[in-house]
Design an enzyme around this catalytic site. Structure first.
Site, PDB file in Angstrom:
ATOM      1  N   HIS A 220       7.954 -40.537  -5.719  1.00 24.18           N
ATOM      2  CA  HIS A 220       6.882 -40.622  -6.723  1.00 24.18           C
ATOM      3  C   HIS A 220       7.224 -39.815  -7.975  1.00 24.18           C
ATOM      4  O   HIS A 220       8.035 -38.876  -7.936  1.00 24.18           O
ATOM      5  CB  HIS A 220       5.568 -40.110  -6.129  1.00 24.18           C
TER       6      HIS A 220
ATOM      7  N   GLU B  65       3.839 -37.681   3.065  1.00 27.33           N
ATOM      8  CA  GLU B  65       4.616 -36.455   2.970  1.00 27.33           C
ATOM      9  C   GLU B  65       4.328 -35.511   4.146  1.00 27.33           C
ATOM     10  O   GLU B  65       3.267 -35.592   4.780  1.00 27.33           O
ATOM     11  CB  GLU B  65       4.315 -35.744   1.644  1.00 27.33           C
TER      12      GLU B  65
END
Length: 201
Positions: free
Chosen positions: A8, A82
């Site tokens: 990202h 994550e």
């Protein structure tokens, strides 16, 4: 199948070198610019068949920009979220060292079977991501397919280690925000069999 893993774009926490983990923070201006530039580059490549993303906001926002450029719908895959680092989330390394000196002295974020309280061990992350990759392999049996995955730094580390590089440089290698990792996903080894560089249990 070719899997292109995208980290990202930058968040303010990334810019400040903070542990981010499960905190749901969006992109900053630089992060949006990173993803816009990346998406334009992807549009000039061979077409992709699917666009996958972690469900966390920073990954979703990145995937949304790519989706608009490539005209691909987004599929959210929880397996590629994550790593949670519990008490350390939102802290810089200096703050974590000051607030939790005993945990810091044990190098707790780099221990395979342990994590800061409330966090997720590296063993658990490897098992989760490995299962996600195995599911992808089973879903995509046609050669030549290209799949995009928008995910996170630790997820990219695990995917690289499992598919092509091993774990010897796991803690040194890092995918930058807006960066990409390309792997050929034919089969995924069992996470139980991965070889740790330091012999930890």
């Amino acid at each position: 199948m070719e899997l292109v893993v995208i980290r990202h774009g930058e968040t303010q926490a990334n810019a400040e070198n903070r542990y981010l983990g499960a905190l749901d923070i969006g992109l900053n201006d630089k992060g949006r610019e990173q993803v816009s530039e990346l998406a334009q580059g992807l549009a000039r490549e061979a077409p992709f068949t699917r666009l996958l993303s972690s469900h966390l906001l920073r990954a979703r926002q990145s995937a949304e920009q790519i989706s608009c450029t490539l005209a691909l719908p987004i599929q959210l895959i929880p397996a590629f979220r994550e790593r949670q680092v519990g008490l350390f989330e939102g802290l810089t390394q200096g703050e974590a060292r000051e607030r939790y000196p005993e945990l810091w002295a044990r190098n707790i974020t780099r221990r395979w079977a342990e994590a800061p309280p409330g966090g997720e061990s590296l063993d658990a992350v490897v098992a989760r991501v490995s299962q996600g990759l195995t599911d992808l392999v089973h879903e995509h049996e046609h050669e030549g397919e290209r799949v995009l995955l928008v995910a996170h730094g630790v997820v990219a580390k695990v995917i690289r280690a499992l598919t092509c590089a091993g774990f010897a440089d796991f803690f040194e290698w890092q995918l930058h925000n807006g960066g990409r990792l390309v792997v050929n996903l034919a089969s995924v080894p069992s996470p139980i069999r991965f070889s740790r560089p330091d012999g930890q249990d």
